[in-house]
Design an enzyme around this catalytic site. Structure first.
Site, PDB file in Angstrom:
ATOM      1  N   HIS A  33      44.394  40.492  41.896  1.00 54.04           N
ATOM      2  CA  HIS A  33      45.127  40.978  40.728  1.00 54.04           C
ATOM      3  C   HIS A  33      44.189  41.805  39.854  1.00 54.04           C
ATOM      4  O   HIS A  33      42.995  41.881  40.107  1.00 54.04           O
ATOM      5  CB  HIS A  33      45.751  39.824  39.935  1.00 54.04           C
ATOM      6  CG  HIS A  33      44.761  38.853  39.364  1.00 54.04           C
ATOM      7  ND1 HIS A  33      45.130  37.713  38.681  1.00 54.04           N
ATOM      8  CD2 HIS A  33      43.391  38.824  39.370  1.00 54.04           C
ATOM      9  CE1 HIS A  33      44.069  37.049  38.293  1.00 54.04           C
ATOM     10  NE2 HIS A  33      43.005  37.698  38.697  1.00 54.04           N
ATOM     11  N   SER A  37      41.215  36.096  42.795  1.00 50.67           N
ATOM     12  CA  SER A  37      40.587  36.888  41.748  1.00 50.67           C
ATOM     13  C   SER A  37      39.166  37.280  42.164  1.00 50.67           C
ATOM     14  O   SER A  37      38.981  37.925  43.180  1.00 50.67           O
ATOM     15  CB  SER A  37      40.621  36.097  40.432  1.00 50.67           C
ATOM     16  OG  SER A  37      40.259  36.890  39.329  1.00 50.67           O
TER      17      SER A  37
END
EC number: 3.4.21.92
Length: 215
Positions: free
Chosen positions: A140, A115
């Site tokens: 993501h 992330s």
């Protein structure tokens, strides 16, 4: 996610961890001086991003980056990353500071960079972004939730879409991929081994032994 763990419990846990941090004793002309291991490594211009990226941690990382720039604006800084990600705005404060300061910032993933951790890894100086062979990288789209009036929910929906757009543009800048490729890759949690992260453009080299790299 921290779940039901309250801030008091978290800080208590962090205090326990700090009690376990090794101390390094050095001989100086004025006698002995003791450092915790992270402070000693900071003298070597090495900064660690470990654990969840949140505001308190981000402020410490930013302060260290700015301090090292003030100490020597021409000497490189090394950022060691082992993080599952965290708060987007906290991560962006670190990222923006990395781009703002004069020293080149090399990045190294050990363990994981997921992330926001992956974005910080990608944001290192071109040619100076590394991963150890068994590290894991995950990218993501941002996630979040909001409860309230319908109009407020709509406002927050627009905000998270703007954040998504901004993060995608950062990845385009640092990976060399097209916006369409980035959007497709970010649609779901996208886990990568170190070599795949290299092919994706998040890191420049996978290293298993210390060589001539400045890391």
């Amino acid at each position: 996610m921290l779940g039901a763990v309250g801030p008091g419990a978290l800080w208590g846990f962090e205090r326990e961890i700090m009690n376990l941090v090794p101390m390094v004793v050095e001989q100086t002309s004025r006698g002995e001086r003791a450092y915790d291991i992270y402070s000693r490594l900071l003298k070597e211009r090495i900064i660690f991003i470990t654990g969840t990226v949140e505001d308190n941690m981000a402020s410490l990382i930013v302060a260290q980056l700015v301090f090292l720039e003030a100490e020597n604006p021409e000497k490189d800084i090394s950022l060691y990353i082992n993080s599952p990600g965290g708060v987007v705005t906290a991560g962006l404060s670190i990222y923006d500071t990395m781009q703002y300061i004069k020293p080149k910032v090399s990045t190294l993933c050990l363990g994981q960079a997921a992330s926001m951790g992956a974005l910080l890894l990608a944001g290192g100086e071109p040619g100076m972004r590394y991963a150890l062979p068994n590290s894991r990288i995950m990218v993501h789209q941002p996630s979040g939730g909001f409860r309230g009036q319908a109009t407020d929910i709509e406002i927050h929906a627009r905000e998270i879409l703007e954040i998504k757009r901004r993060l995608n543009e950062i990845y385009v800048k640092h990976t060399g991929k097209s916006l369409e490729e980035i959007e497709s890759s970010m649609e779901r949690d996208n886990f990568m081994v170190a070599e795949k992260a290299k092919d994706f453009g998040i890191v420049d080299k996978v290293i298993d032994k210390r060589g001539g790299e400045q890391i």
